[in-house]
Design a protein around this motif. Structure first.
Motif, mmCIF file in Angstrom:
data_model
loop_
_atom_site.group_PDB
_atom_site.id
_atom_site.type_symbol
_atom_site.label_atom_id
_atom_site.label_comp_id
_atom_site.label_asym_id
_atom_site.label_seq_id
_atom_site.Cartn_x
_atom_site.Cartn_y
_atom_site.Cartn_z
ATOM 1 N N PRO A 6 17.638 -13.346 18.417
ATOM 2 C CA PRO A 6 17.799 -14.886 18.405
ATOM 3 C C PRO A 6 16.539 -15.685 18.406
ATOM 4 N N VAL A 7 16.660 -16.846 17.758
ATOM 5 C CA VAL A 7 15.454 -17.579 17.617
ATOM 6 C C VAL A 7 15.512 -18.509 19.036
ATOM 7 N N ARG A 8 14.429 -18.937 19.536
ATOM 8 C CA ARG A 8 14.216 -20.153 20.514
ATOM 9 C C ARG A 8 15.055 -19.721 21.688
ATOM 10 N N ASN A 9 15.215 -18.485 22.022
ATOM 11 C CA ASN A 9 16.099 -18.098 23.267
ATOM 12 C C ASN A 9 14.953 -16.971 23.914
ATOM 13 N N SER A 10 15.435 -16.993 25.430
ATOM 14 C CA SER A 10 14.772 -15.640 25.882
ATOM 15 C C SER A 10 15.540 -14.437 25.532
ATOM 16 N N ILE A 11 14.687 -13.344 25.543
ATOM 17 C CA ILE A 11 15.535 -12.021 25.144
ATOM 18 C C ILE A 11 15.148 -11.149 26.174
ATOM 19 N N ASP A 12 16.164 -10.843 26.936
ATOM 20 C CA ASP A 12 16.318 -9.655 27.959
ATOM 21 C C ASP A 12 16.569 -8.293 27.249
ATOM 22 N N VAL A 13 15.909 -7.285 27.821
ATOM 23 C CA VAL A 13 16.073 -5.952 27.485
ATOM 24 C C VAL A 13 16.316 -4.939 28.391
ATOM 25 N N PHE A 14 17.548 -4.316 28.747
ATOM 26 C CA PHE A 14 17.848 -3.748 29.876
ATOM 27 C C PHE A 14 17.915 -2.006 29.786
ATOM 28 N N VAL A 15 17.540 -1.387 30.732
ATOM 29 C CA VAL A 15 17.941 0.209 30.811
ATOM 30 C C VAL A 15 18.904 0.075 31.964
ATOM 31 N N LYS A 16 19.949 0.642 31.986
ATOM 32 C CA LYS A 16 21.023 0.561 33.215
ATOM 33 C C LYS A 16 21.115 1.928 33.709
ATOM 34 N N GLN A 17 21.258 2.044 35.079
ATOM 35 C CA GLN A 17 21.534 3.171 35.677
ATOM 36 C C GLN A 17 20.784 4.486 35.240
ATOM 37 N N PHE A 18 19.380 4.215 35.044
ATOM 38 C CA PHE A 18 18.681 5.544 34.629
ATOM 39 C C PHE A 18 18.608 6.564 35.777
ATOM 40 N N ARG A 19 19.069 7.706 35.263
ATOM 41 C CA ARG A 19 19.506 8.864 36.012
ATOM 42 C C ARG A 19 18.856 10.185 35.580
ATOM 43 N N ASP A 20 18.258 11.278 36.524
ATOM 44 C CA ASP A 20 18.248 12.498 36.196
ATOM 45 C C ASP A 20 19.198 13.335 35.680
ATOM 46 N N SER A 21 19.164 13.825 34.498
ATOM 47 C CA SER A 21 20.248 14.331 33.815
ATOM 48 C C SER A 21 20.870 15.684 34.543
ATOM 49 N N SER A 22 20.003 16.364 35.427
ATOM 50 C CA SER A 22 20.407 17.403 35.845
ATOM 51 C C SER A 22 20.945 17.383 37.399
ATOM 52 N N THR A 23 20.439 16.146 38.057
ATOM 53 C CA THR A 23 21.123 15.984 39.195
ATOM 54 C C THR A 23 21.831 14.686 39.395
ATOM 55 N N GLY A 24 21.857 14.059 38.421
ATOM 56 C CA GLY A 24 22.579 12.571 38.606
ATOM 57 C C GLY A 24 21.754 11.718 39.441
ATOM 58 N N THR A 25 20.795 11.994 40.091
ATOM 59 C CA THR A 25 20.075 10.995 40.984
ATOM 60 C C THR A 25 19.425 9.931 40.230
ATOM 61 N N VAL A 26 19.522 8.531 40.684
ATOM 62 C CA VAL A 26 19.210 7.499 40.218
ATOM 63 C C VAL A 26 17.632 7.435 40.382
ATOM 64 N N ILE A 27 16.972 7.130 39.225
ATOM 65 C CA ILE A 27 15.607 7.068 39.163
ATOM 66 C C ILE A 27 15.153 5.883 39.378
ATOM 67 N N THR A 28 14.241 5.345 40.447
ATOM 68 C CA THR A 28 13.790 4.107 40.535
ATOM 69 C C THR A 28 12.251 3.850 40.294
ATOM 70 N N THR A 29 11.669 4.947 40.102
ATOM 71 C CA THR A 29 10.063 4.965 39.927
ATOM 72 C C THR A 29 9.448 5.184 38.526
ATOM 73 N N ALA A 30 10.513 5.000 37.601
ATOM 74 C CA ALA A 30 10.200 4.923 36.074
ATOM 75 C C ALA A 30 9.283 4.054 35.746
ATOM 76 N N THR A 31 8.532 4.061 34.464
ATOM 77 C CA THR A 31 7.929 3.064 33.828
ATOM 78 C C THR A 31 8.554 3.012 32.485
ATOM 79 N N PHE A 32 8.817 1.693 32.007
ATOM 80 C CA PHE A 32 9.300 1.404 30.704
ATOM 81 C C PHE A 32 8.595 0.308 30.169
#
Length: 78
Positions: A6-32
């Motif tokens: 979109p032109v002349r609008n803010s653009i938000d990019v999201f990663v939702k519910q990032f989890r460890d694939s083996s345990t299902g634990t939510v990861i809150t310390t990642a860097t994106f």
């Protein structure tokens, strides 16, 4: 991947519910980060390695605000 931004609008990019694939634990310390590329595959000036901090429960958000405006019809036009 998004082909049109979109032109002349803010653009938000999201990663939702990032989890460890083996345990299902939510990861809150990642860097994106994200970058925006023109049609030639070159990173657009001012849109490189935009940080996506953790906002809650494994959700991360990065914003490209309206200060960096896209130009209609210009693949590299900021």
């Amino acid at each position: 991947m998004i082909d049109i931004l979109p032109v002349r609008n803010s653009i938000d990019v999201f990663v939702k519910q990032f989890r460890d694939s083996s345990t299902g634990t939510v990861i809150t310390t990642a860097t994106f980060t994200f970058s925006i590329y023109d049609t030639a595959g070159v990173v657009v000036a001012g849109a490189s390695a935009i940080s996506m901090p953790h906002i809650s429960a494994g959700h991360y958000r990065g914003s490209l605000n309206t200060a960096a405006l896209l130009t209609i019809g210009s693949p590299t036009g900021w």
